[in-house]
Design an enzyme around this catalytic site. Sequence first.
Site, PDB file in Angstrom:
ATOM      1  N   ASN A   1       0.751  -1.096   0.007  1.00 38.50           N
ATOM      2  CA  ASN A   1      -0.091   0.019   0.084  1.00 38.50           C
ATOM      3  C   ASN A   1       0.832   1.226   0.014  1.00 38.50           C
ATOM      4  OD1 ASN A   1      -2.394   1.863   0.543  1.00 38.50           O
ATOM      5  ND2 ASN A   1      -3.245  -0.199   0.215  1.00 38.50           N
TER       6      ASN A   1
ATOM      7  N   HIS B   1       3.130   0.230  -2.705  1.00 36.28           N
ATOM      8  CA  HIS B   1       3.292  -1.432  -3.131  1.00 36.28           C
ATOM      9  C   HIS B   1       4.741  -1.625  -3.635  1.00 36.28           C
ATOM     10  CE1 HIS B   1      -0.613  -2.497  -2.533  1.00 36.28           C
ATOM     11  NE2 HIS B   1      -1.125  -2.636  -3.748  1.00 36.28           N
TER      12      HIS B   1
ATOM     13  N   HIS C   1      -1.050 -10.050  -2.514  1.00 39.75           N
ATOM     14  CA  HIS C   1      -2.122  -9.335  -3.180  1.00 39.75           C
ATOM     15  C   HIS C   1      -3.033 -10.306  -4.245  1.00 39.75           C
ATOM     16  CE1 HIS C   1      -3.914  -6.150  -5.003  1.00 39.75           C
ATOM     17  NE2 HIS C   1      -3.082  -5.040  -4.340  1.00 39.75           N
TER      18      HIS C   1
ATOM     19  N   TYR D   1      -6.222 -12.082  -5.986  1.00 38.60           N
ATOM     20  CA  TYR D   1      -7.554 -11.516  -6.040  1.00 38.60           C
ATOM     21  C   TYR D   1      -8.325 -12.831  -6.143  1.00 38.60           C
ATOM     22  CZ  TYR D   1      -5.915  -7.012  -8.214  1.00 38.60           C
ATOM     23  OH  TYR D   1      -5.535  -5.886  -8.269  1.00 38.60           O
TER      24      TYR D   1
ATOM     25  N   ASP E   1     -11.886  -0.065  -0.823  1.00 38.96           N
ATOM     26  CA  ASP E   1     -10.561  -0.087  -0.937  1.00 38.96           C
ATOM     27  C   ASP E   1     -10.108   0.623   0.194  1.00 38.96           C
ATOM     28  OD1 ASP E   1      -7.884  -0.266  -1.906  1.00 38.96           O
ATOM     29  OD2 ASP E   1      -8.024   1.286  -3.435  1.00 38.96           O
TER      30      ASP E   1
ATOM     31  N   GLN F   1      -6.607  -4.897   4.343  1.00 40.06           N
ATOM     32  CA  GLN F   1      -6.914  -3.963   3.078  1.00 40.06           C
ATOM     33  C   GLN F   1      -8.262  -4.928   2.290  1.00 40.06           C
ATOM     34  OE1 GLN F   1      -5.692  -0.926   2.532  1.00 40.06           O
ATOM     35  NE2 GLN F   1      -6.664  -0.204   0.782  1.00 40.06           N
TER      36      GLN F   1
ATOM     37  N   GLU G   1      -5.668  -8.337   1.883  1.00 39.75           N
ATOM     38  CA  GLU G   1      -4.324  -8.121   2.106  1.00 39.75           C
ATOM     39  C   GLU G   1      -4.066  -7.770   3.664  1.00 39.75           C
ATOM     40  OE1 GLU G   1      -3.208  -4.910  -0.994  1.00 39.75           O
ATOM     41  OE2 GLU G   1      -5.444  -5.245  -1.496  1.00 39.75           O
TER      42      GLU G   1
HETATM   43  C1  GLA Z   1      -4.265  -2.070  -3.415  1.00 40.98           C
HETATM   44  C2  GLA Z   1      -4.708  -0.500  -3.280  1.00 40.98           C
HETATM   45  C3  GLA Z   1      -5.599  -0.301  -4.212  1.00 40.98           C
HETATM   46  C4  GLA Z   1      -5.073  -0.546  -5.794  1.00 40.98           C
HETATM   47  C5  GLA Z   1      -4.431  -1.954  -6.007  1.00 40.98           C
HETATM   48  C6  GLA Z   1      -3.781  -2.631  -6.939  1.00 40.98           C
HETATM   49  O1  GLA Z   1      -5.217  -2.974  -2.990  1.00 40.98           O
HETATM   50  O2  GLA Z   1      -5.291  -0.247  -1.997  1.00 40.98           O
HETATM   51  O3  GLA Z   1      -5.777   1.243  -4.311  1.00 40.98           O
HETATM   52  O4  GLA Z   1      -3.672   0.148  -5.806  1.00 40.98           O
HETATM   53  O5  GLA Z   1      -3.730  -2.553  -4.524  1.00 40.98           O
HETATM   54  O6  GLA Z   1      -4.317  -2.150  -8.345  1.00 40.98           O
END
Ligand code: GLA
Length: 351
Positions: free
Chosen positions: A78, A104, A178, A180, A250, A287, A315
């Site tokens: 982050n 990141h 990270h 998804y 987010d 996150q 995250e």
């Molecule tokens: C994290 C951030 C988001 C974005 C993603 C990657 O989760 O909090 O704002 O930048 O990574 O795209």
Amino acid sequence: MTSKQFGKLSDGREVTLYTLQNKKNATVALSNLGAALVSVIVPDKSGVLADVLLGHENAQGYVDDNSYLGFIVGRYGNRIAKGRFSLGGKTYQLGINDGENHLHGGKDGFHRKLWDATINTKSPFDSVTMHCVSPDGEEGYPGKVLLDVTYTWNDNNELTIEYRGTTDALTVLNPTSHGYFNLTGDPRNTILGHELMIAARQYTPAGPGRIPTGKLQNVDGTPLDFRSPKRISDGINDPFEQLQSAKGYDHNWVLNDFDKTVHRAATVHDPKSGRFMEVLTDQPGLQFYTGNFLDGSLKGKGGIAYQYRSGLCLEAQYFPDSPNKPQFPSVVLKPGETYRQTTKYRFSTTD
Ligand code: GLA
């Protein structure tokens, strides 16, 4: 445990894909490029296996990726405001790669590295340890940092990610994973029907550039209240300013009972497939990100275009911009100390 070539980098170095299979025939795959989690193939309530992780088919997909699919990100997961912080009487300027901020670990963060991998098949469960070296001054950070990340996949469909880091000079370190997830097993579906629980009474509201204001806010009465399981679609389009400015979720949640031991931080349930995921961690923050920047331009495994809300990230981390927020738990790492993180993603099903 099997390994195979996953592609080559432009300088000729080979990238490897490691697959860990447990007694239930469920698998996870990892790549040493960015120490990425590439797939998680787990059963639904009828026993049908499907991949619940967004990712790429080969190394080139990861080279071209700007959405951090599955990567270990760092040194700092982050944002750090304006990429600047002071430590030990010195001010450091990091690479800027997200508006005016550092995100990141910067453009050449841990996710761009080809990590060394060690395979361990002697313990009860197979594991892979990825090693990376981040030289002093990389992306502007002080100290030479060594980081090991070990992925273990056990027979309970539990993926454990353990981090161990050291430094030779005062620095900050806050890596995260990270991935998804889409528990439907088909990323052409959105994650809006998933039910989410986050064990947090508070979150860190974000201001411009998604930098925390520094305050802790109660989730009570807001669409960020996930203390009881709730469908993601229930609140995601709420006019609440924090959601509108982020185009969805987010945010960093302040996990309850932070004491550096592993606690249950979140659960995700897809009622249709019955797939259930628990996130356990020893980190103070989580996150939750709903793929707000995915817009269909990124194609992943099977050539599927990843649309808005086709995956969600959970995250585990320290809070964003902690180096500039003395009131947040400290991310400072000193020589002689060891950075540690344990985070688990555990998969099961409900009827
Ligand atoms: C994290 C951030 C988001 C974005 C993603 C990657 O989760 O909090 O704002 O930048 O990574 O795209």
